[in-house]
Design an enzyme around this catalytic site. Sequence first.
Site, PDB file in Angstrom:
ATOM      1  N   SER A   1       0.822  -1.199   0.000  1.00  0.00           N
ATOM      2  CA  SER A   1       0.000   0.000   0.000  1.00  0.00           C
ATOM      3  C   SER A   1       0.857   1.251   0.000  1.00  0.00           C
ATOM      4  O   SER A   1       1.909   1.292   0.652  1.00  0.00           O
ATOM      5  CB  SER A   1      -0.884   0.002   1.249  1.00  0.00           C
ATOM      6  OG  SER A   1      -1.433   1.285   1.470  1.00  0.00           O
TER       7      SER A   1
ATOM      8  N   TYR B   1      -2.708   0.154  10.150  1.00  0.00           N
ATOM      9  CA  TYR B   1      -2.874  -0.509   8.849  1.00  0.00           C
ATOM     10  C   TYR B   1      -1.602  -0.343   8.020  1.00  0.00           C
ATOM     11  O   TYR B   1      -1.036  -1.310   7.518  1.00  0.00           O
ATOM     12  CB  TYR B   1      -4.066   0.086   8.088  1.00  0.00           C
ATOM     13  CG  TYR B   1      -4.067  -0.268   6.611  1.00  0.00           C
ATOM     14  CD1 TYR B   1      -4.388  -1.556   6.198  1.00  0.00           C
ATOM     15  CD2 TYR B   1      -3.717   0.669   5.646  1.00  0.00           C
ATOM     16  CE1 TYR B   1      -4.369  -1.899   4.846  1.00  0.00           C
ATOM     17  CE2 TYR B   1      -3.692   0.329   4.297  1.00  0.00           C
ATOM     18  CZ  TYR B   1      -4.021  -0.955   3.907  1.00  0.00           C
ATOM     19  OH  TYR B   1      -3.989  -1.294   2.578  1.00  0.00           O
TER      20      TYR B   1
ATOM     21  N   LYS C   1     -17.346  -1.218   0.052  1.00  0.00           N
ATOM     22  CA  LYS C   1     -16.384  -0.623   0.977  1.00  0.00           C
ATOM     23  C   LYS C   1     -16.951   0.562   1.757  1.00  0.00           C
ATOM     24  O   LYS C   1     -16.330   1.051   2.694  1.00  0.00           O
ATOM     25  CB  LYS C   1     -15.125  -0.179   0.218  1.00  0.00           C
ATOM     26  CG  LYS C   1     -14.320  -1.356  -0.315  1.00  0.00           C
ATOM     27  CD  LYS C   1     -13.126  -0.907  -1.151  1.00  0.00           C
ATOM     28  CE  LYS C   1     -12.077  -0.218  -0.302  1.00  0.00           C
ATOM     29  NZ  LYS C   1     -10.828   0.012  -1.075  1.00  0.00           N
TER      30      LYS C   1
END
Length: 334
Positions: free
Chosen positions: A118, A141, A179
Amino acid sequence: AMFIVVTGAAGFIGANLVKALNERGERDVIAVDRLDGSDKFRNLVDCEIADYLDADEFLERLDDGDFDGELEAVLHQGACSDTMERDGAFMMRNNYRYSARLLDFCQNDDVPFLYASSASVYGGGTAFAETRANEDPLNVYAYSKFLFDELVRRTLPDRTAPIAGFRYFNVYGPREAHKGRMASVMWHFYHQVRAEGRVKLFEGSGGVANGEQRRDFVSIEDVVRINLDFLDHPERSGIFNVGSGRAETYNAVAAAVINAVRAAEGKPAASVEELVREGAIGYIPFPTALVGRYQNYTKADLTRLRAAGYDAPTLTLDEGVRRYVEWMMARERR
């Protein structure tokens, strides 16, 4: 048969990969995910899969040797991707430890391993080359993704099978509706336009003018193409940025969405300035919860991706958004 495993298969990127594999004639796909309370299972309804396994069940079966010598590749997209998730232990177990177990299996069984990293690993930085010095995760995260990349770096020199990590920037496109608040701004802007005829952006923050925060937005079509290209080139390994290579303002994104809707209605395009004047683009105060936790600028450095041999151009913002908006409008008409 040899199987391709896609984890996070019911999710946004995973489902698009399953669909793209199907379009290449690949039917022996094992879908792995954790089906939650959302409707993400719908992402797989028009796909062909050989089997579906819950994420924990899949690991148990790997440990039991059920898939020894049976896997052609693992496309690991599964993770908890909610950047606001506060449960650090869950995040590390589900993202970092799970990925480490899969990597281990793939190395031991000579299976190519392509995985989702990411762009969040870069945190508040403004340099986006894939080096340790540029990495500064701002939430747990991002930290879970960063830590796994570090494990991969330690594994790469002695690897026994291909390993490719993709640092996705802001991905948008079909199959992301489940999402909710974590869906792309394109998705949110589109639904605002349909409901209210206008888009609301954040006011400026950190010395940036209203709506002028810039991000690298990349179409899911490019993300899928890059994954499949690496699948076809097992000689490539490493960690690579996957973005458009451009930094676009939220104002430009809002204009692209509004103009794509207008084009579908036979109306002419308008500039950001005109849209602001008309009230089609408005601004709301910057949320205090995001102060200091928000990337004001991202732009994928694609040097390493290009050097690896991936040379297709990425979709422009206007083209990518137009295709996505047309897809959403077609869905509404059904």
